[in-house]
Design a protein around this motif. Structure first.
Motif, PDB file in Angstrom:
ATOM      1  N   PRO A  14      52.332  36.070  29.093  1.00  0.00           N
ATOM      2  CA  PRO A  14      51.138  36.589  29.771  1.00  0.00           C
ATOM      3  C   PRO A  14      51.362  37.898  30.530  1.00  0.00           C
ATOM      4  O   PRO A  14      50.426  38.407  31.139  1.00  0.00           O
ATOM      5  N   SER A  15      52.577  38.460  30.486  1.00  0.00           N
ATOM      6  CA  SER A  15      52.849  39.710  31.204  1.00  0.00           C
ATOM      7  C   SER A  15      51.915  40.813  30.739  1.00  0.00           C
ATOM      8  O   SER A  15      51.774  41.046  29.533  1.00  0.00           O
ATOM      9  N   PRO A  16      51.284  41.517  31.672  1.00  0.00           N
ATOM     10  CA  PRO A  16      50.309  42.546  31.286  1.00  0.00           C
ATOM     11  C   PRO A  16      50.915  43.755  30.580  1.00  0.00           C
ATOM     12  O   PRO A  16      50.193  44.492  29.916  1.00  0.00           O
ATOM     13  N   GLU A  17      52.225  43.951  30.693  1.00  0.00           N
ATOM     14  CA  GLU A  17      52.814  45.142  30.084  1.00  0.00           C
ATOM     15  C   GLU A  17      53.159  45.001  28.603  1.00  0.00           C
ATOM     16  O   GLU A  17      53.693  45.921  27.994  1.00  0.00           O
ATOM     17  N   ARG A  18      52.855  43.894  27.990  1.00  0.00           N
ATOM     18  CA  ARG A  18      53.142  43.694  26.564  1.00  0.00           C
ATOM     19  C   ARG A  18      52.257  44.596  25.704  1.00  0.00           C
ATOM     20  O   ARG A  18      51.056  44.725  25.939  1.00  0.00           O
ATOM     21  N   LEU A  19      52.849  45.197  24.667  1.00  0.00           N
ATOM     22  CA  LEU A  19      52.113  46.076  23.756  1.00  0.00           C
ATOM     23  C   LEU A  19      50.965  45.333  23.090  1.00  0.00           C
ATOM     24  O   LEU A  19      49.869  45.884  22.917  1.00  0.00           O
ATOM     25  N   CYS A  20      51.169  44.082  22.713  1.00  0.00           N
ATOM     26  CA  CYS A  20      50.097  43.307  22.070  1.00  0.00           C
ATOM     27  C   CYS A  20      48.867  43.216  22.975  1.00  0.00           C
ATOM     28  O   CYS A  20      47.731  43.312  22.505  1.00  0.00           O
ATOM     29  N   ARG A  21      49.093  43.039  24.262  1.00  0.00           N
ATOM     30  CA  ARG A  21      47.966  42.964  25.205  1.00  0.00           C
ATOM     31  C   ARG A  21      47.224  44.293  25.260  1.00  0.00           C
ATOM     32  O   ARG A  21      45.995  44.335  25.286  1.00  0.00           O
ATOM     33  N   ALA A  22      47.968  45.386  25.264  1.00  0.00           N
ATOM     34  CA  ALA A  22      47.338  46.711  25.299  1.00  0.00           C
ATOM     35  C   ALA A  22      46.555  46.962  24.013  1.00  0.00           C
ATOM     36  O   ALA A  22      45.448  47.518  24.045  1.00  0.00           O
ATOM     37  N   LEU A  23      47.113  46.550  22.881  1.00  0.00           N
ATOM     38  CA  LEU A  23      46.420  46.732  21.600  1.00  0.00           C
ATOM     39  C   LEU A  23      45.135  45.909  21.548  1.00  0.00           C
ATOM     40  O   LEU A  23      44.087  46.402  21.115  1.00  0.00           O
TER      41      LEU A  23
END
Length: 194
Positions: A14-23
């Motif tokens: 759940p970390s907000p800095e993951r690329l998948c979350r940004a994508l």
């Protein structure tokens, strides 16, 4: 016609800095800016057990978080699935989510003596996969086996078509500039609704 889009963020961290979350966020932003209705399912935040038997899969009751996700998936005309490649495939939590969500009666109707009937016809999907290796290596050396399983044996079997894929390789060492280029490309896909 306004398209309804479900963005399924499949990274288990759940970390907000993951690329998948940004994508996933970039796609959702692009789609919303184009006037599309967007709902997001964040698999990392859902509370559900893993299925442990055929009986639980076929006749068990979907946990509340899964039932709510199924309603979003039914509502959507187009699904966008974002996850990282782990050991050549989707992470276990995401696969557990798919197993829970794709129960009989939702994705497939089982018929004695016949192949199951796909119940999700009329929907399309885009699968976005990040990975540490170059995407060409995954596609041509490993034949994108995990992605192909999701595309052909899960989504297409349930009636979802077309299913398009975006592979983002060398994600671990990606520069900020390269990441921003990918975010812009994915946001454009959201604006186009594909």
């Amino acid at each position: 016609m306004t398209r309804n889009i479900a963005v399924i963020q499949g990274h288990p961290d759940p970390s907000p800095e993951r690329l998948c979350r940004a994508l996933a966020g970039a796609y959702a932003s692009g789609a919303a800016a184009a006037g599309r209705n967007v709902r997001t399912i964040d698999v990392a935040t859902l509370d559900f057990p893993l299925l442990r038997s055929q009986a639980a899969f076929e006749s068990g009751v979907a946990p509340p978080a899964i039932a709510e996700a199924q309603e979003t998936l039914r509502w959507a005309d187009h699904w966008v699935i974002v996850y990282p490649l782990w050991l050549g495939d989707a992470p276990a939590l995401f696969k557990g989510f798919i197993e829970q969500a794709f129960r009989p009666g939702f994705a497939l109707r089982y018929r004695p003596g016949k192949l199951p009937e796909g119940l999700l016809k009329g929907k399309s999907a885009r699968v976005i996969v990040t990975m540490g290796m170059p995407s060409l290596v995954y596609r041509f050396f490993f034949f994108a086996h995990g992605l192909r399983n999701l595309e052909r044996n899960v989504l297409a079997y349930a009636g979802i078509a077309p299913v398009r894929a975006t592979l983002i390789g060398s994600a671990k060492g990606m520069s900020r500039e390269a990441a921003q280029r990918w975010l812009s490309k994915v946001e454009a896909l959201g604006r186009e609704g594909r």
